[in-house]
Design an enzyme around this catalytic site. Structure first.
Site, mmCIF file in Angstrom:
data_model
loop_
_atom_site.group_PDB
_atom_site.id
_atom_site.type_symbol
_atom_site.label_atom_id
_atom_site.label_comp_id
_atom_site.label_asym_id
_atom_site.label_seq_id
_atom_site.Cartn_x
_atom_site.Cartn_y
_atom_site.Cartn_z
ATOM 1 N N ASP A 150 -15.681 -16.957 -10.831
ATOM 2 C CA ASP A 150 -15.640 -15.638 -10.226
ATOM 3 C C ASP A 150 -14.480 -14.863 -10.837
ATOM 4 O OD1 ASP A 150 -16.504 -13.694 -8.228
ATOM 5 O OD2 ASP A 150 -17.150 -15.434 -7.079
ATOM 6 N N ASP B 56 -16.860 -9.671 -9.703
ATOM 7 C CA ASP B 56 -16.893 -9.134 -8.349
ATOM 8 C C ASP B 56 -16.783 -7.606 -8.374
ATOM 9 O OD1 ASP B 56 -16.713 -9.809 -5.407
ATOM 10 O OD2 ASP B 56 -14.842 -8.686 -5.636
ATOM 11 N N HIS C 203 -22.755 -15.977 -0.692
ATOM 12 C CA HIS C 203 -21.689 -16.132 0.297
ATOM 13 C C HIS C 203 -21.493 -14.896 1.163
ATOM 14 C CE1 HIS C 203 -19.899 -14.026 -3.051
ATOM 15 N NE2 HIS C 203 -18.897 -13.679 -2.292
ATOM 16 N N ASP C 204 -22.112 -13.773 0.795
ATOM 17 C CA ASP C 204 -21.975 -12.530 1.554
ATOM 18 C C ASP C 204 -23.219 -12.174 2.357
ATOM 19 O OD1 ASP C 204 -19.363 -11.899 0.808
ATOM 20 O OD2 ASP C 204 -19.993 -10.803 -0.984
ATOM 21 N N GLU D 99 -21.538 -8.040 -10.426
ATOM 22 C CA GLU D 99 -21.927 -7.661 -9.067
ATOM 23 C C GLU D 99 -21.737 -6.152 -8.956
ATOM 24 O OE1 GLU D 99 -20.913 -8.675 -4.403
ATOM 25 O OE2 GLU D 99 -19.303 -8.274 -5.817
#
Length: 564
Positions: free
Chosen positions: A102, A210, A343-344, A269
């Protein structure tokens, strides 16, 4: 459509996301860690995935579970040390898998040395490494309405925080402890690129970036359009597709990825990205990123109050139209990422399937529909087991900073606890962050200690040990899907055609390439359903039920092929 080139290995790959805090705890402190992941590599190899995407393990105060980084070059002790990460990389490579880290560079922790310096004085050399502004004209620092603009934080409240020492405000699109970097400053960009090269030289094979489309903000940081009666406004249109975003991504590619002996996987993302924007981001000739995470299909069930309001029923017709738009929109230029959850997001089987009577069937159906689309599929940890949303009895069971801030803000506005907990049970990010369910032992076999968040109660029957032992499990269905992707070039190369676009409960499509046709027909309902399709020449290939002609059974998916 041409066959996939060797450099495009990522187009036939399957990515598995590991959320380290919740994956496997090796030392009994209740928090997952790198040695725990290393212990489970054979499990991932058996599943057949090609890439492991590791959510942040960098040094961090953990205000947002590691997405607030205080040292890009260090592993947080809660997860282990740099030697553990080196062993993880070696273990993955030895099994033919790759590691995608990440990359969080829109913001850092306010405890990062860069920010500590930046906030120390108005004339510090790193002052311009972050986004600082004086109070709004006519206001004193700290006065209501003194924030430099009216943007709201994505984690609720204003997006500006007053620094008591210098009496200026810094921008934080997320939590107060997540200060936005100033990408307008070339020194910031070069520092980021240097860090990225350091990780690649260490053996990392790619980056999931991210909210990378937030790094370019509108010039002058103007006010957003406020709703009547509200002081804060969404600045989203002003920071989600800024004027220099393509310049920054191309510069990053040239500075970090160009000339490497092997292709580095890059996934951006990008909340709010349109198909037209994604075509630019992922066009290989432009050298920006390989694919984007877009959010259109996972926002279709939002009600009028947004993500944390009461969800609306999701019409399958809308979901099909969204996915088909992206399939067709990136058919000639660019590439899709394929995902139901991460994860979100709440658990896929609870959101898009039936996590009750038809949990097994609907989990297999969701995996099949997703993995046979055109693009690179992502498996979020536990998805291959059919893990479902958890049960929050009270707000004390919740750990997610976004959920907690939402709860506090809404309680202050007078919303009752029962309403808020009902919403969080459906929408909270913590639904995806409960411990990975390994066995039927205490705490799902995740830890010998007390887990940082409680395990989902169904772990006694839904766990990896039981799934691996059962040849008809969701786990083995995913194995078959992944194997099919690797053995059948139609899955990677084929064109996409949506069938029955207006059918309210059946999702059907075809993939075609060089005279071969792969057909997927899925019943997104708990009742028997019949459809009229020309089946001449099609032979059964894969299903989540025993083969049977006639109507589709509840949550049944059938894959068939012709021309093989």
């Amino acid at each position: 459509m041409p066959d996939i080139h060797t450099d495009d290995w990522w187009k036939s790959a399957v990515v598995y996301q590991v959320y380290p805090r919740s994956f496997a705890d090796s030392n009994g402190d209740g928090i997952g860690d790198l040695p725990g992941i290393i212990d489970k590599l054979d499990y991932l190899a058996e599943l057949g995935v090609d890439v492991v995407w590791l959510s942040p393990i960098y040094a961090s105060p953990q205000a947002d579970n590691g997405y607030d980084i205080s040292d890009y070059y260090a592993v947080d002790p809660v997860f282990g040390n740099i030697g553990d990460l080196d062993r993880l990389i070696a273990g993955l490579h030895a099994r033919g898998m790759k590691l995608m880290m990440d990359l969080v560079v829109n913001h850092t922790s306010d405890e990062h040395p860069w920010f500590v310096e930046s906030s120390s004085s108005l004339d510090n050399p790193k002052r311009d490494w972050y986004i600082w502004r004086k109070p709004r004209e006519g206001f004193a620092p700290g006065e209501p309405g003194a924030e430099p603009n009216n943007w709201a934080s994505l984690f609720f409240g204003p997006a500006w925080q007053l620094d008591g020492r210098t009496q200026e405000y810094y921008l934080h699109l997320f939590a107060v402890k997540q200060a936005d970097l100033n990408w307008e400053n070339p020194e910031v960009r070069q520092a980021v690129y240097e860090m990225m090269r350091w990780w690649l030289d260490r053996g990392v094979d790619g980056f999931r970036m991210d909210v990378i489309n937030f790094i370019s903000k509108a010039e002058g940081l103007p006010d957003g359009a406020a709703s009547p009666g509200t002081a804060l406004a969404s600045g989203f249109p002003l920071f989600s597709y800024g004027p220099r975003i393509h310049e920054y991504l191309q510069e990053m590619h040239q500075a970090v990825f160009a000339g490497r002996p092997e292709h580095i996987l890059t996934v951006g993302e990008m909340p709010g990205a349109s198909v037209e924007q994604a075509r630019l981001y992922t066009d290989q000739e432009r050298a920006e990123v390989d694919m984007v995470f877009q959010f259109e299909h996972v926002e279709l069930d939002y009600g009028p109050d947004g993500r944390y309001g009461d969800a609306r029923p999701l019409p399958l017709v809308d979901l099909k139209a969204s996915l088909a738009t992206w399939q067709l929109g990136l058919s000639d230029v660019g590439w899709n990422s394929l995902y139901w959850g991460n994860h979100d997001q709440p658990r896929a089987v609870s959101r898009f399937g039936d996590d009750g009577e038809y949990r097994q069937q609907s989990a297999k159906l969701l995996g099949t529909v997703l993995h046979l689309l055109r693009g690179t599929p992502y498996v979020y940890q536990g998805e291959e087991l059919g893990m479902s949303n958890t049960v929050f009895e009270t707000i004390n069971d919740v750990r997610d900073i976004e959920s907690l801030r939402y709860y506090a803000e809404q309680r202050a506005l007078g919303t009752d606890d029962e309403t808020l907990m009902r919403r969080l049970r459906v929408t909270s990010r913590d639904n995806a962050r409960t411990p990975m369910q390994w066995t039927d032992a205490a705490h799902a076999g995740f830890t010998t200690g007390t887990p940082w968040i409680a395990a989902t109660p169904d772990y006694a029957t839904v766990n990896a040990a039981a799934a691996v032992a059962d040849p008809d499990s969701i786990f083995h269905h995913y194995r078959r899907l992944i194997a099919l992707r690797k053995s059948d070039p139609v899955v990677v190369n084929g064109d996409f055609r949506l069938l029955l676009p207006n059918h309210e409960t059946v999702f059907a499509y075809e993939r075609a390439w060089e005279g071969r046709v792969l057909r997927v027909v899925a019943n997104f309902s708990s009742v028997h359903t019949s459809v009229e399709l020309d089946d001449e020449g099609f032979e059964p290939l894969l299903s989540n039920y025993d083969a049977s002609p006639g109507a589709l059974r509840p949550w049944e998916v059938r894959v068939s092929a012709k021309g093989y």
